[in-house]
Design a protein around this motif. Structure first.
Motif, PDB file in Angstrom:
ATOM      1  N   ALA A 101      18.419 -44.951 -16.880  1.00  0.00           N
ATOM      2  CA  ALA A 101      17.506 -45.770 -16.077  1.00  0.00           C
ATOM      3  C   ALA A 101      16.853 -46.848 -16.936  1.00  0.00           C
ATOM      4  O   ALA A 101      16.728 -48.011 -16.516  1.00  0.00           O
ATOM      5  CB  ALA A 101      16.439 -44.891 -15.422  1.00  0.00           C
ATOM      6  N   TYR A 102      16.454 -46.472 -18.140  1.00  0.00           N
ATOM      7  CA  TYR A 102      15.849 -47.459 -19.040  1.00  0.00           C
ATOM      8  C   TYR A 102      16.862 -48.518 -19.448  1.00  0.00           C
ATOM      9  O   TYR A 102      16.550 -49.721 -19.465  1.00  0.00           O
ATOM     10  CB  TYR A 102      15.296 -46.761 -20.284  1.00  0.00           C
ATOM     11  CG  TYR A 102      14.753 -47.725 -21.306  1.00  0.00           C
ATOM     12  CD1 TYR A 102      13.517 -48.335 -21.130  1.00  0.00           C
ATOM     13  CD2 TYR A 102      15.487 -48.042 -22.450  1.00  0.00           C
ATOM     14  CE1 TYR A 102      13.016 -49.231 -22.058  1.00  0.00           C
ATOM     15  CE2 TYR A 102      15.000 -48.938 -23.386  1.00  0.00           C
ATOM     16  CZ  TYR A 102      13.764 -49.526 -23.183  1.00  0.00           C
ATOM     17  OH  TYR A 102      13.283 -50.419 -24.105  1.00  0.00           O
ATOM     18  N   HIS A 104      19.539 -49.599 -17.814  1.00  0.00           N
ATOM     19  CA  HIS A 104      19.841 -50.512 -16.718  1.00  0.00           C
ATOM     20  C   HIS A 104      18.631 -51.375 -16.356  1.00  0.00           C
ATOM     21  O   HIS A 104      18.803 -52.494 -15.855  1.00  0.00           O
ATOM     22  CB  HIS A 104      20.310 -49.732 -15.497  1.00  0.00           C
ATOM     23  CG  HIS A 104      21.694 -49.163 -15.640  1.00  0.00           C
ATOM     24  ND1 HIS A 104      22.820 -49.954 -15.677  1.00  0.00           N
ATOM     25  CD2 HIS A 104      22.134 -47.891 -15.769  1.00  0.00           C
ATOM     26  CE1 HIS A 104      23.894 -49.197 -15.825  1.00  0.00           C
ATOM     27  NE2 HIS A 104      23.507 -47.937 -15.885  1.00  0.00           N
ATOM     28  N   SER A 105      17.418 -50.875 -16.598  1.00  0.00           N
ATOM     29  CA  SER A 105      16.231 -51.660 -16.267  1.00  0.00           C
ATOM     30  C   SER A 105      16.102 -52.901 -17.140  1.00  0.00           C
ATOM     31  O   SER A 105      15.524 -53.903 -16.714  1.00  0.00           O
ATOM     32  CB  SER A 105      14.969 -50.795 -16.401  1.00  0.00           C
ATOM     33  OG  SER A 105      14.728 -50.446 -17.757  1.00  0.00           O
ATOM     34  N   LEU A 108      19.081 -55.783 -15.953  1.00  0.00           N
ATOM     35  CA  LEU A 108      19.204 -56.129 -14.539  1.00  0.00           C
ATOM     36  C   LEU A 108      19.734 -57.545 -14.322  1.00  0.00           C
ATOM     37  O   LEU A 108      20.436 -57.807 -13.345  1.00  0.00           O
ATOM     38  CB  LEU A 108      17.845 -55.967 -13.838  1.00  0.00           C
ATOM     39  CG  LEU A 108      17.474 -54.544 -13.432  1.00  0.00           C
ATOM     40  CD1 LEU A 108      16.122 -54.521 -12.750  1.00  0.00           C
ATOM     41  CD2 LEU A 108      18.541 -53.932 -12.530  1.00  0.00           C
ATOM     42  N   GLU A 198      15.399 -57.470  -8.075  1.00  0.00           N
ATOM     43  CA  GLU A 198      15.069 -56.939  -9.394  1.00  0.00           C
ATOM     44  C   GLU A 198      13.800 -56.099  -9.345  1.00  0.00           C
ATOM     45  O   GLU A 198      13.718 -55.042  -9.984  1.00  0.00           O
ATOM     46  CB  GLU A 198      14.910 -58.080 -10.396  1.00  0.00           C
ATOM     47  CG  GLU A 198      16.222 -58.721 -10.822  1.00  0.00           C
ATOM     48  CD  GLU A 198      16.024 -59.792 -11.872  1.00  0.00           C
ATOM     49  OE1 GLU A 198      14.864 -60.014 -12.287  1.00  0.00           O
ATOM     50  OE2 GLU A 198      17.018 -60.412 -12.279  1.00  0.00           O
ATOM     51  N   LEU A 201      14.640 -52.692  -7.761  1.00  0.00           N
ATOM     52  CA  LEU A 201      15.396 -51.828  -8.670  1.00  0.00           C
ATOM     53  C   LEU A 201      14.550 -51.384  -9.858  1.00  0.00           C
ATOM     54  O   LEU A 201      14.664 -50.233 -10.304  1.00  0.00           O
ATOM     55  CB  LEU A 201      16.642 -52.567  -9.161  1.00  0.00           C
ATOM     56  CG  LEU A 201      17.702 -52.851  -8.094  1.00  0.00           C
ATOM     57  CD1 LEU A 201      18.813 -53.721  -8.654  1.00  0.00           C
ATOM     58  CD2 LEU A 201      18.290 -51.545  -7.560  1.00  0.00           C
ATOM     59  N   GLN A 202      13.700 -52.263 -10.366  1.00  0.00           N
ATOM     60  CA  GLN A 202      12.814 -51.897 -11.468  1.00  0.00           C
ATOM     61  C   GLN A 202      11.892 -50.760 -11.046  1.00  0.00           C
ATOM     62  O   GLN A 202      11.611 -49.840 -11.822  1.00  0.00           O
ATOM     63  CB  GLN A 202      11.980 -53.101 -11.926  1.00  0.00           C
ATOM     64  CG  GLN A 202      12.717 -54.112 -12.752  1.00  0.00           C
ATOM     65  CD  GLN A 202      12.942 -53.647 -14.185  1.00  0.00           C
ATOM     66  OE1 GLN A 202      12.686 -52.499 -14.538  1.00  0.00           O
ATOM     67  NE2 GLN A 202      13.444 -54.541 -15.026  1.00  0.00           N
ATOM     68  N   LEU A 205      13.969 -47.436 -10.834  1.00  0.00           N
ATOM     69  CA  LEU A 205      14.374 -46.994 -12.168  1.00  0.00           C
ATOM     70  C   LEU A 205      13.172 -46.498 -12.970  1.00  0.00           C
ATOM     71  O   LEU A 205      13.269 -45.494 -13.690  1.00  0.00           O
ATOM     72  CB  LEU A 205      15.076 -48.136 -12.909  1.00  0.00           C
ATOM     73  CG  LEU A 205      16.447 -48.549 -12.347  1.00  0.00           C
ATOM     74  CD1 LEU A 205      16.962 -49.796 -13.050  1.00  0.00           C
ATOM     75  CD2 LEU A 205      17.459 -47.413 -12.475  1.00  0.00           C
ATOM     76  N   SER A 206      12.046 -47.185 -12.835  1.00  0.00           N
ATOM     77  CA  SER A 206      10.821 -46.725 -13.514  1.00  0.00           C
ATOM     78  C   SER A 206      10.356 -45.399 -12.930  1.00  0.00           C
ATOM     79  O   SER A 206       9.849 -44.528 -13.651  1.00  0.00           O
ATOM     80  CB  SER A 206       9.710 -47.772 -13.370  1.00  0.00           C
ATOM     81  OG  SER A 206      10.079 -48.983 -13.988  1.00  0.00           O
ATOM     82  N   ASN A 209      12.158 -42.634 -14.499  1.00  0.00           N
ATOM     83  CA  ASN A 209      11.626 -42.370 -15.837  1.00  0.00           C
ATOM     84  C   ASN A 209      10.352 -41.543 -15.789  1.00  0.00           C
ATOM     85  O   ASN A 209      10.181 -40.584 -16.553  1.00  0.00           O
ATOM     86  CB  ASN A 209      11.359 -43.693 -16.568  1.00  0.00           C
ATOM     87  CG  ASN A 209      12.611 -44.291 -17.174  1.00  0.00           C
ATOM     88  OD1 ASN A 209      13.470 -43.572 -17.666  1.00  0.00           O
ATOM     89  ND2 ASN A 209      12.732 -45.601 -17.142  1.00  0.00           N
TER      90      ASN A 209
END
Length: 244
Positions: A101-102, A104-105, A108, A198, A201-202, A205-206, A209
């Motif tokens: 996840a980190y 890909h973040s 992006l 973005e 998705l951020q 993904l965060s 985490n």
């Protein structure tokens, strides 16, 4: 008393494992849904890997939660060891999901590089997958164009409309009378779809985490509790019978 307190703690942490497992699973499902609706905008499929590992860890978390609740009601060294093993597997899966996840973040920009190409291929036809993806994205994210509505002025579709209209999906929902004309650009969504996509998705993904950190805390408490239970496990006394 001490043993009862440990079993109560194990019951509570097991319930937390259920809750955390559901949250982790939902984060994975949410990312998969976003990819499904916007798959044409991504360079490759690898962005769903955090979701796959998150879903796998959610399954093991739910299993560990069920096993932990059972252990709070009975004593079994074998099941206690199995419980710890499940938590170790969850830790490995969650660590992998968090690392992916980190990764890909911070990638992006390159992940959604084909966004401009898909917009350029827009035809306005409901039978065209590119057009459906663009309209669905602009309506869902309330955006217009890649960076803003002016991106549409450079497309062949805009020229076919006589240089007057952008897609109706660009219209801001607060203006029911909007028909997509560029002469009334204030009625259009002002932000571009790349920024909105973005941001979405951020967020997810965060979220994966942060879920990993929460899982780690609950796992540490659970493992410490089970370890204490295993140390306090009463030993079975064996008596040797003399047959003589």
């Amino acid at each position: 008393m001490r043993r009862n307190a440990l079993k109560t703690t194990l019951q509570l942490t097991s319930q937390l494992l259920w809750v955390v497992g559901l949250v982790v699973g939902l984060s994975g499902v949410y990312l998969l849904m976003k990819y499904r609706h916007s798959s044409l905008f991504f360079t490759h499929i690898y962005i769903i890997l955090p979701a796959v590992f998150a879903l796998a860890s959610a399954v093991f978390l739910l299993a560990a939660g069920c096993l932990g609740s059972w252990l709070s009601l009975r004593d079994s060294t074998f099941l206690q060891g199995l419980f710890v093993y499940l938590l170790v597997v969850v830790f490995c899966l969650e660590s992998t999901a968090s690392a992916l996840a980190y990764f890909h973040s911070i990638k992006l920009d390159s992940e959604i590089a084909p966004l401009s190409e898909v917009f350029q291929k827009y035809t306005g036809s409901s039978q065209d997958p590119n057009s459906r993806a663009v309209d669905a994205t602009q309506e869902e994210l309330q955006c217009c164009g890649v960076h803003d509505y002016r991106d549409w002025l450079k497309t062949s579709w805009f020229n076919h409309t006589g240089g007057l209209y952008v897609p109706h999906s660009c219209c801001n929902s607060t203006f029911p009378s909007c028909n997509g004309t560029v002469n009334q650009q204030w009625q259009l969504n002002q932000q571009g779809c790349q920024v909105k996509l973005e941001m979405t998705l951020q967020f997810v993904l965060s979220f994966i985490n942060w879920c990993s950190l929460l899982v780690l805390v609950v796992e540490v408490v659970s493992i410490l509790t089970v370890t204490q239970l295993m140390r306090d496990q009463p030993f079975m006394e064996h008596q040797v019978w003399d047959k003589t």
